[in-house]
Scaffold this motif. Structure first.
Motif, short mmCIF file in Angstrom:
data_model
loop_
_atom_site.label_atom_id
_atom_site.label_comp_id
_atom_site.label_asym_id
_atom_site.label_seq_id
_atom_site.Cartn_x
_atom_site.Cartn_y
_atom_site.Cartn_z
N ALA A 109 0.81 -1.21 0.00
CA ALA A 109 0.00 0.00 0.00
C ALA A 109 0.85 1.27 0.00
O ALA A 109 0.49 2.25 -0.66
CB ALA A 109 -0.95 0.00 1.21
N ARG A 110 1.98 1.26 0.71
CA ARG A 110 2.84 2.46 0.74
C ARG A 110 3.42 2.76 -0.64
O ARG A 110 3.46 3.92 -1.06
CB ARG A 110 3.96 2.28 1.76
N MET A 111 3.85 1.72 -1.34
CA MET A 111 4.43 1.93 -2.68
C MET A 111 3.36 2.41 -3.64
O MET A 111 3.59 3.32 -4.45
CB MET A 111 5.04 0.60 -3.17
N ILE A 112 2.20 1.84 -3.57
CA ILE A 112 1.09 2.23 -4.46
C ILE A 112 0.71 3.69 -4.20
O ILE A 112 0.53 4.45 -5.14
CB ILE A 112 -0.11 1.28 -4.29
N ARG A 113 0.61 4.09 -2.93
CA ARG A 113 0.30 5.51 -2.63
C ARG A 113 1.36 6.43 -3.20
O ARG A 113 1.06 7.48 -3.75
CB ARG A 113 0.16 5.72 -1.11
#
Length: 189
Positions: free
Chosen positions: A43-47
């Protein structure tokens, strides 16, 4: 964005691609930055990616342990779903664009797909297979042919939707395509 008209009705608007290729043949329907090998569910990379490119499409990297898909032209897809429903086939999610519909299936390898297709006397040439190394745009993405939507959405709250086996889907699609009067096929267009 520009729109084209052919015959009696308008075609979907044609959208340019964010990639550096001005002649891109699949605008908005392929990985851009970083490449497909960097696919993640983190989720952090996608954000971080979406903070840099909020218009980026959502892509499913197919194959491996991820779902695969069998796709066909949109008009044929509508006929195929009707035929599959009539056969009582249980389907999982179905992704639709204005030009193609994709039935998500359980993961399969290319060797298995090759063996399956080899046993068939006839397979509609309009079928495309999205397996290892492939990708599929998911809603709410916009591709060069228009908005991606769910024709049949995953069940609400299901982290892993049920997916049919590729063999069952291909068998049913071949049956639907060869059972037309006069040997014609509703899946050919």
């Amino acid at each position: 964005m520009r729109s084209r008209t052919v015959g009696a009705g308008p075609l979907p608007a044609v959208v340019g691609c964010a990639c550096p290729d001005p002649q891109c043949v699949v605008p908005g329907a392929h990985p851009f930055d970083p490449g497909l090998l960097a696919a993640t569910t983190d989720a952090r990379m996608i954000r971080w990616w979406w903070s840099r490119r909020p218009e980026a499409p959502v892509l499913l990297a197919t194959g491996g342990r991820a779902p695969c898909a069998v796709s066909l032209p949109a008009v044929a897809g509508a006929h195929a779903l009707t035929a599959l429903d009539a056969l009582g086939m249980r389907l999982g999610p179905v992704v639709a664009t204005p030009t193609r519909w994709a039935i998500l299936v359980a993961p399969y390898g290319m060797e298995r797909l090759g063996e399956l297709l080899y046993t068939k006397d006839c397979v509609p040439s309009s079928l495309r297979f999205h397996g290892d190394g492939g990708y599929l745009p998911l809603p709410p993405s916009t591709t060069g042919t228009g908005q991606v939507r769910w024709e049949r959405a995953p069940l609400e709250g299901s982290a892993r939707p049920w997916l049919p086996d590729v063999e069952a889907v291909v068998d049913a699609l071949v049956e639907a395509s060869t059972s037309m009067p006069g040997g014609g096929s509703r899946l050919a267009y």
